[in-house]
Design an enzyme around this catalytic site. Sequence first.
Site, PDB file in Angstrom:
ATOM      1  N   LYS A  37      33.473  58.352 101.102  1.00 33.80           N
ATOM      2  CA  LYS A  37      34.536  58.014 101.581  1.00 33.80           C
ATOM      3  C   LYS A  37      34.551  56.995 100.501  1.00 33.80           C
ATOM      4  O   LYS A  37      35.903  56.299 101.123  1.00 33.80           O
ATOM      5  CB  LYS A  37      34.287  58.084 103.222  1.00 33.80           C
ATOM      6  N   SER A  50      34.498  59.260 113.439  1.00 35.89           N
ATOM      7  CA  SER A  50      33.132  59.505 113.629  1.00 35.89           C
ATOM      8  C   SER A  50      31.694  58.615 112.550  1.00 35.89           C
ATOM      9  O   SER A  50      30.885  58.571 113.451  1.00 35.89           O
ATOM     10  CB  SER A  50      32.614  60.905 113.480  1.00 35.89           C
ATOM     11  N   GLU A  68      35.362  75.618 105.652  1.00 34.96           N
ATOM     12  CA  GLU A  68      35.288  74.458 106.549  1.00 34.96           C
ATOM     13  C   GLU A  68      34.284  75.413 107.570  1.00 34.96           C
ATOM     14  O   GLU A  68      33.884  76.566 107.018  1.00 34.96           O
ATOM     15  CB  GLU A  68      36.323  74.987 107.299  1.00 34.96           C
ATOM     16  N   GLY A 119      35.298  75.513 113.525  1.00 37.29           N
ATOM     17  CA  GLY A 119      36.466  74.451 113.307  1.00 37.29           C
ATOM     18  C   GLY A 119      37.330  74.863 112.072  1.00 37.29           C
ATOM     19  O   GLY A 119      37.578  74.447 110.820  1.00 37.29           O
ATOM     20  N   ASP A 174      39.989  75.267 111.325  1.00 40.68           N
ATOM     21  CA  ASP A 174      41.391  75.025 111.792  1.00 40.68           C
ATOM     22  C   ASP A 174      42.743  75.162 110.369  1.00 40.68           C
ATOM     23  O   ASP A 174      43.587  75.926 110.024  1.00 40.68           O
ATOM     24  CB  ASP A 174      41.742  73.724 112.279  1.00 40.68           C
ATOM     25  N   SER A 190      28.909  66.601  99.449  1.00 40.17           N
ATOM     26  CA  SER A 190      29.812  65.405  99.891  1.00 40.17           C
ATOM     27  C   SER A 190      29.263  63.698 100.699  1.00 40.17           C
ATOM     28  O   SER A 190      29.829  62.703 100.458  1.00 40.17           O
ATOM     29  CB  SER A 190      30.804  65.763 100.803  1.00 40.17           C
TER      30      SER A 190
HETATM   31  C1  LIG Z   1      35.081  62.996 105.272  1.00 40.35           C
HETATM   32  C2  LIG Z   1      34.094  63.954 105.229  1.00 40.35           C
HETATM   33  C3  LIG Z   1      33.991  65.244 105.051  1.00 40.35           C
HETATM   34  C4  LIG Z   1      35.666  65.655 104.852  1.00 40.35           C
HETATM   35  O1  LIG Z   1      36.452  64.926 104.383  1.00 40.35           O
HETATM   36  P1  LIG Z   1      38.414  65.602 104.736  1.00 40.35           P
HETATM   37  O2  LIG Z   1      39.380  64.523 103.734  1.00 40.35           O
HETATM   38  O3  LIG Z   1      38.047  64.893 105.883  1.00 40.35           O
HETATM   39  O4  LIG Z   1      38.376  66.743 104.364  1.00 40.35           O
HETATM   40  C5  LIG Z   1      33.100  66.133 104.336  1.00 40.35           C
HETATM   41  N1  LIG Z   1      32.307  65.584 103.977  1.00 40.35           N
HETATM   42  C6  LIG Z   1      31.640  64.611 104.454  1.00 40.35           C
HETATM   43  C7  LIG Z   1      30.295  63.947 103.894  1.00 40.35           C
HETATM   44  C8  LIG Z   1      32.786  63.532 104.930  1.00 40.35           C
HETATM   45  O5  LIG Z   1      31.884  61.730 105.263  1.00 40.35           O
END
Ligand SMILES: *Cc1c(COP(=O)(O)O)cnc(C)c1O
Length: 348
Positions: free
Chosen positions: A77, A101, A227, A231, A233, A332
């Site tokens: 992010k 969050s 996903e 969730g 969606d 991520s």
């Molecule tokens: C925000 C986040 C996601 C999802 O990312 P999107 O761009 O909303 O699809 C996945 N993994 C982590 C660790 C995140 O912080």
Amino acid sequence: MTDTPSTTTPGKPTTGAAPRTTSEDLAVNFAEIEAAATRLQGIARLTPVHQSRQLDTACNAQVMLKCENFQNTGSFKFRGAYNSLLLLKEAGHAGVVAFSSGNHAQAVALAGSMLGLATTIVMPNNAPKVKAAATRGYGASIVEYNPSTTQREKLAAEIAESSGLPVVPAYDYPHVIAGQGTAAKELFEEVGELDVLLVCCGGGGLLSGSCLSAAALSPDCRVIGVEPALGDDGARSFRSGRIETVHNPATIADGARTPYLGDLTFPIIQRYASDIVTVSDAALIETLRFLWERLKLIVEPTGALALAALLSGTEMGHLEIAPGARVGVTISGGNVDVSSAATLFGNA
Ligand SMILES: *Cc1c(COP(=O)(O)O)cnc(C)c1O
């Protein structure tokens, strides 16, 4: 729209099931990802690509993990946040508002402190403690709300209006999508073309950006979103051709509890992704255990979604991966309360 726990509703109408968009209609193009990469050079970490024989054997593939758990603030992010805040600063803004969050909150807070921009973050009162504490530590002001009674978009919009500051959304924003796309860009530049790229999906910022980088740098690569089954969606939206909604799903993958894909991210995903599949929370926990215990990688639940699809299998959708295929997997994020690990893994 009201926020009712764990319900599915028919979803937001969009312009569209029918016409497949052309790349000219999309909100972001690869040139903007290249521009974001230039802005992030020397600022974001060039995160490591981790490989393991043990993992390759378990998956019967050549697996390359792009480890965004080692990114600044512990998730990808930071890429989208810094890219967006730099551009907003250049446009003359003194601060920004965000709602999140957790990981987007930390990312905006750190980017703001690096750039000298004031940050106000609207955060649910049940956000993981480690994320709230880190956000505060980076110097943001936090406004807490109760997610079962308050809609965060509305609250953020009210704060933005009274303060005159822009809102930086966590995913449905061109500069965020462009920033997130730099992670996959780095992966392809480091390892070359891939057969498959697996990317977790909440609102689709990371997935849509990854799709654009794959289309430019590894056009034959199948990009597949992952996903949590609770969730789902995005997986359902991908199949129906319209944005479907799941509110407050009870999954442990807190970064993927977003109720729907974005108006900007969805068309990119529709055009370039091969599928969105889902994994159970049980599969996610198995995968987390493998990551922590065997690979010594501290990954948060959402961060393990993509690997769970490969390692433990899918619920909705099916991954067809040829033996020995070159598979990229985005890890991520790594922001997890260590005190929650006992609950996560069971006390055994
Ligand atoms: C925000 C986040 C996601 C999802 O990312 P999107 O761009 O909303 O699809 C996945 N993994 C982590 C660790 C995140 O912080």
